[in-house]
Motif scaffolding. Structure first.
Motif, PDB file in Angstrom:
ATOM      1  N   ASP A   1      14.063-130.542 -77.421  1.00 44.66           N
ATOM      2  CA  ASP A   1      14.825-130.234 -76.350  1.00 44.66           C
ATOM      3  C   ASP A   1      14.292-130.641 -74.911  1.00 44.66           C
ATOM      4  O   ASP A   1      13.640-130.112 -73.957  1.00 44.66           O
ATOM      5  N   VAL A   2      14.187-131.936 -74.666  1.00 47.23           N
ATOM      6  CA  VAL A   2      13.856-132.573 -73.635  1.00 47.23           C
ATOM      7  C   VAL A   2      14.312-132.402 -72.525  1.00 47.23           C
ATOM      8  O   VAL A   2      13.766-132.716 -71.464  1.00 47.23           O
ATOM      9  N   GLY A   3      15.714-131.693 -72.743  1.00 52.89           N
ATOM     10  CA  GLY A   3      16.076-131.480 -70.987  1.00 52.89           C
ATOM     11  C   GLY A   3      15.818-129.854 -70.658  1.00 52.89           C
ATOM     12  O   GLY A   3      16.419-129.559 -69.928  1.00 52.89           O
ATOM     13  N   ALA A   4      14.716-129.324 -71.472  1.00 49.42           N
ATOM     14  CA  ALA A   4      14.468-128.010 -70.975  1.00 49.42           C
ATOM     15  C   ALA A   4      13.880-127.931 -69.595  1.00 49.42           C
ATOM     16  O   ALA A   4      13.164-128.946 -69.229  1.00 49.42           O
ATOM     17  N   CYS A   5      13.636-126.795 -68.846  1.00 47.50           N
ATOM     18  CA  CYS A   5      12.933-126.819 -67.692  1.00 47.50           C
ATOM     19  C   CYS A   5      11.551-126.972 -67.529  1.00 47.50           C
ATOM     20  O   CYS A   5      11.331-127.794 -66.479  1.00 47.50           O
ATOM     21  N   ILE A   6      10.763-127.036 -68.579  1.00 47.92           N
ATOM     22  CA  ILE A   6       9.614-127.331 -68.502  1.00 47.92           C
ATOM     23  C   ILE A   6       9.206-129.172 -68.666  1.00 47.92           C
ATOM     24  O   ILE A   6       8.094-129.417 -68.394  1.00 47.92           O
ATOM     25  N   ALA A   7      10.362-129.583 -68.670  1.00 47.15           N
ATOM     26  CA  ALA A   7      10.173-131.001 -68.936  1.00 47.15           C
ATOM     27  C   ALA A   7      10.412-131.542 -67.505  1.00 47.15           C
ATOM     28  O   ALA A   7      10.278-132.778 -67.230  1.00 47.15           O
ATOM     29  N   SER A   8      10.368-130.821 -66.386  1.00 44.94           N
ATOM     30  CA  SER A   8      10.703-131.350 -64.891  1.00 44.94           C
ATOM     31  C   SER A   8       9.407-130.641 -64.135  1.00 44.94           C
ATOM     32  O   SER A   8       9.107-129.577 -64.333  1.00 44.94           O
ATOM     33  N   GLY A   9       9.077-131.512 -63.387  1.00 41.58           N
ATOM     34  CA  GLY A   9       7.816-131.131 -62.360  1.00 41.58           C
ATOM     35  C   GLY A   9       8.309-130.178 -61.333  1.00 41.58           C
ATOM     36  O   GLY A   9       7.397-129.395 -60.760  1.00 41.58           O
ATOM     37  N   SER A  10       9.499-129.953 -61.297  1.00 42.03           N
ATOM     38  CA  SER A  10      10.202-129.009 -60.140  1.00 42.03           C
ATOM     39  C   SER A  10       9.955-127.720 -60.839  1.00 42.03           C
ATOM     40  O   SER A  10      10.165-126.670 -59.997  1.00 42.03           O
ATOM     41  N   PHE A  11       9.722-127.539 -62.110  1.00 41.01           N
ATOM     42  CA  PHE A  11       9.401-126.170 -62.718  1.00 41.01           C
ATOM     43  C   PHE A  11       8.077-125.800 -62.593  1.00 41.01           C
ATOM     44  O   PHE A  11       7.401-126.184 -63.284  1.00 41.01           O
ATOM     45  N   ALA A  12       7.654-125.060 -61.545  1.00 38.97           N
ATOM     46  CA  ALA A  12       6.085-124.760 -61.175  1.00 38.97           C
ATOM     47  C   ALA A  12       5.596-123.812 -62.449  1.00 38.97           C
ATOM     48  O   ALA A  12       5.998-122.873 -62.633  1.00 38.97           O
ATOM     49  N   THR A  13       4.496-124.408 -62.750  1.00 34.73           N
ATOM     50  CA  THR A  13       3.583-123.741 -63.494  1.00 34.73           C
ATOM     51  C   THR A  13       2.183-123.813 -63.241  1.00 34.73           C
ATOM     52  O   THR A  13       1.706-124.347 -62.538  1.00 34.73           O
ATOM     53  N   ALA A  14       1.385-122.777 -63.688  1.00 35.96           N
ATOM     54  CA  ALA A  14      -0.041-122.581 -63.410  1.00 35.96           C
ATOM     55  C   ALA A  14      -0.592-123.873 -64.075  1.00 35.96           C
ATOM     56  O   ALA A  14      -1.844-124.342 -63.533  1.00 35.96           O
ATOM     57  N   ALA A  15      -0.426-123.964 -65.533  1.00 38.11           N
ATOM     58  CA  ALA A  15      -0.854-124.779 -66.227  1.00 38.11           C
ATOM     59  C   ALA A  15      -0.183-125.118 -67.480  1.00 38.11           C
ATOM     60  O   ALA A  15       0.473-124.300 -68.024  1.00 38.11           O
ATOM     61  N   MET A  16      -0.866-125.953 -68.397  1.00 40.18           N
ATOM     62  CA  MET A  16      -0.475-125.890 -69.805  1.00 40.18           C
ATOM     63  C   MET A  16      -1.461-126.095 -70.542  1.00 40.18           C
ATOM     64  O   MET A  16      -2.548-126.979 -70.595  1.00 40.18           O
ATOM     65  N   ILE A  17      -1.210-125.386 -71.730  1.00 44.57           N
ATOM     66  CA  ILE A  17      -2.523-125.459 -72.771  1.00 44.57           C
ATOM     67  C   ILE A  17      -1.749-125.891 -74.096  1.00 44.57           C
ATOM     68  O   ILE A  17      -0.738-125.400 -74.529  1.00 44.57           O
ATOM     69  N   VAL A  18      -2.598-126.775 -74.791  1.00 40.00           N
ATOM     70  CA  VAL A  18      -2.162-127.164 -76.174  1.00 40.00           C
ATOM     71  C   VAL A  18      -3.075-126.502 -77.143  1.00 40.00           C
ATOM     72  O   VAL A  18      -4.470-127.114 -77.201  1.00 40.00           O
ATOM     73  N   ALA A  19      -2.737-125.558 -77.915  1.00 39.93           N
ATOM     74  CA  ALA A  19      -3.615-124.701 -78.760  1.00 39.93           C
ATOM     75  C   ALA A  19      -3.201-124.396 -80.197  1.00 39.93           C
ATOM     76  O   ALA A  19      -2.323-123.319 -80.086  1.00 39.93           O
TER      77      ALA A  19
END
Length: 192
Positions: free
Chosen positions: A67-85
Motif C-alpha cells: 500500500d505505497v499510497g498510504a498516508c505514511i508514505a508522504s512527508g505531509s503526514f507528521a510523525t514523531a519517529a519511525m522504528i523498525v523492530a
C-alpha cells in the motif's frame, strides 16, 4: 496533538520487540501506524504464536506492505519517529540504498528525507562488511542503528525485563517523552 509513531516489523528474529513497542506506545497514549512484511508475519507467528490480525489489533492503524499510497508514505503526514523492530539486513540494505520498493522502506525513506528520527533495531550476528557499510550509510543519512543489546548493569532477572528496558530506551530515543528507561546510577563504593 497525539504523537504518531510508525512501526515496521520485518522477518528478523526479535518479533517481541515490535509487539512490546506497540503495547507500550498504546499505554503511553502514542498513536501507532504498523507495517509488517510477509516474512515479519511468518516470524511473529513462529516466535509469538500470533496471526497477522492479532498483531495488527495492537496498532491504531495497520497497512499492507504493498500500500505505497498510504498516508505514511508522504512527508505531509507528521510523525514523531519511525522504528523498525526487528530490522532485517534486507530492510537495512533497502533503506541504506533508498529502495522505496514497499511501504515499509518508503516510509523509512520519507522519515529520513523529512529529518525525523528513524531507528533500526537490526538483528544479525556476526555482521559482514555489507551489513556494516549499510549501517554506516543509514547513520550518515541521519538514521539511528540500534541493535537490541541488553543492559546487564541493572541486573535483569528475566528476558521480559531485558526486553522492557530496551523498549523504553528505544521509545525515549524516538522522542516519546513519557517513556521510562532505567537510568545508570553509577557505581557505588567503587575503589580506584
Amino acid at each position: 496533538m497525539t504523537p504518531r509513531l510508525v512501526l515496521g516489523i520485518t522477518g528478523a528474529t526479535g518479533a517481541v520487540y515490535g509487539l512490546r513497542i506497540l503495547q507500550r506506545a498504546r499505554a503511553l497514549g502514542v498513536q501507532t501506524h504498523l507495517i509488517v512484511t510477509p516474512a515479519g508475519v511468518l516470524n511473529v507467528h513462529h516466535e509469538l504464536g500470533l496471526s497477522r490480525s492479532e498483531l495488527e489489533a495492537e496498532a491504531d492503524q495497520a497497512y499492507a506492505p504493498a500500500d505505497v499510497g498510504a498516508c505514511i508514505a508522504s512527508g505531509s503526514f507528521a510523525t514523531a519517529a519511525m522504528i523498525v523492530a526487528p530490522c532485517s539486513m534486507k530492510t537495512l540494505a533497502s533503506v541504506a540504498h533508498g529502495f522505496g520498493d514497499n511501504l515499509l522502506t518508503r516510509a523509512a525513506d520519507v522519515t529520513l528525507k523529512e529529518r525525523r528520527r528513524l531507528i533500526l533495531m537490526v538483528r544479525e550476528t556476526p555482521f559482514n562488511l555489507a551489513h556494516l557499510r549499510n549501517m554506516t550509510a543509514v547513520t550518515e543519512m541521519g538514521g539511528i542503528v540500534f541493535p537490541p543489546l541488553p543492559a546487564f548493569y541493572h541486573h535483569p532477572k528475566s528476558i521480559d525485563e531485558m526486553v522492557s528496558d530496551t523498549v523504553e530506551r528505544v521509545l525515549e530515543l524516538a522522542g516519546i517523552t513519557a517513556a521510562q528507561p532505567q537510568s545508570w546510577a553509577g557505581l557505588r563504593n567503587s575503589t580506584s
